[in-house]
Design an enzyme around this catalytic site. Sequence first.
Site, mmCIF file in Angstrom:
data_model
loop_
_atom_site.group_PDB
_atom_site.id
_atom_site.type_symbol
_atom_site.label_atom_id
_atom_site.label_comp_id
_atom_site.label_asym_id
_atom_site.label_seq_id
_atom_site.Cartn_x
_atom_site.Cartn_y
_atom_site.Cartn_z
ATOM 1 N N CYS A 170 -4.907 -0.605 2.324
ATOM 2 C CA CYS A 170 -4.544 -1.222 1.043
ATOM 3 C C CYS A 170 -4.873 -2.704 1.048
ATOM 4 C CB CYS A 170 -3.062 -1.004 0.762
ATOM 5 S SG CYS A 170 -2.575 -1.707 -0.828
ATOM 6 N N CYS A 173 -2.384 -4.865 -0.896
ATOM 7 C CA CYS A 173 -1.111 -5.161 -0.222
ATOM 8 C C CYS A 173 -1.313 -6.195 0.879
ATOM 9 C CB CYS A 173 -0.519 -3.924 0.443
ATOM 10 S SG CYS A 173 -0.771 -2.404 -0.420
ATOM 11 N N ASP A 174 -2.390 -6.064 1.630
ATOM 12 C CA ASP A 174 -2.503 -6.811 2.886
ATOM 13 C C ASP A 174 -3.581 -7.892 2.891
ATOM 14 O OD1 ASP A 174 -0.541 -5.120 3.896
ATOM 15 O OD2 ASP A 174 -1.991 -3.683 4.674
#
Length: 350
Positions: A170, A173-174
């Site tokens: 992801c 997200c990261d």
Amino acid sequence: MAEQVVIIGSGPAGWSAAIYAARAALNPLVFEGAITEENRLQGTLPLGQLALTTEVENYAGFPAGRLDTFLSSALDPARLQGLPGIDEHVHAVTGPELMELMRQQAVNFGTRIITDDVVDVDLESRPFRVMAREGETIETHTLIVATGARANYLGLPSEERFKNRGVSACAVCDGALPRFRQRPLVVVGGGDSAIEEATHLAKYAARVSLVHRRDALRASRIMQQRAFDNPKIEIVWNHVVDEVLGTDDDGVTAVRLRSTVADATRELPCSGLFLAIGHTPNTSFLRGKLDTTDKGYIRWTAAFRTSTSVPGVFAAGDVADDYYRQAITSAGTGCMAALDAERYLVEQNL
Ligand code: NAP
């Protein structure tokens, strides 16, 4: 007393089913999933895959423009806080915002929510029984399964070793983590997700190498063009990632690439590896209880209906769809599932 409708899942399908069931006075109960590290790592946190994306440009009704004003007036301030990019947000709606709006819309019509995972169901008893991780058991006359799908990994032991230390599925997200900033990164895959991830990462990274196993991308033309036009994205054709290399102290330092057209390998230095190679449906808790495809997707048993092999159980969204897999198609089948459940309850005098 048994519930009329229980919905498992909190993506576009789950909330659309809830909105329709609530407006039909069926008082739906939604299991939205648990907020756990395990769910974070495998991409199954509440609000589904759309909460892991950036801008959504193709969900009808959400045009480009300043939506921050609209969102501020629509959302509970507590849920508004922490939504990424809301201040500078001038283009379309983001995935997390769209999901918060859907959830709130369902709540506004009286939907009740349990923030837990369903780990087992008994579909032989009537009413059905739904068991949650924290031990709660709920009885229900109808069940709508809308648990979606999650990102696949390559399955390499070295990939497992470096999860959370440079390996991710992801980018949204990261991608902004310090370990990835101004560093070379690798994305694997050739579909729309891979391009979306690579384009997102290119904002922070020194360069992004998109590794694809063939010599043509699967992604839509508009997305392909985005990758070709981005000077920070380089496409590495005809290669797969063979091994993730790194150390305990530094995390990922390189990947070993293997050619798919020649007998050759080479190392590509990088600080991060992002996978975008398709999805697996979240149906493990249903194994053997509902008819599924070989890949585990729930089978719809009638054309243009959301009914499954068990009468009274309906499926909506990506958990039953490995073909369209769009937010708007998921929402559409969520609506259909609620209408199907409502008709079933009437037919059964429940
Ligand atoms: P996808 O279209 O199934 O693409 C998966 C990609 O991963 C393919 O290019 C595939 O290669 C590659 N792949 C699969 N297994 C692999 C392996 N073991 N090793 C190396 N490569 C592997 O999945 P997706 O990109 O996640 O897209 C899913 C759906 O969501 C699509 O309908 C897509 O249009 C939609 N989507 C839309 C947007 C958008 O419009 N903004 C964004 C994201 C996703 P091959 O091509 O060789 O099979």
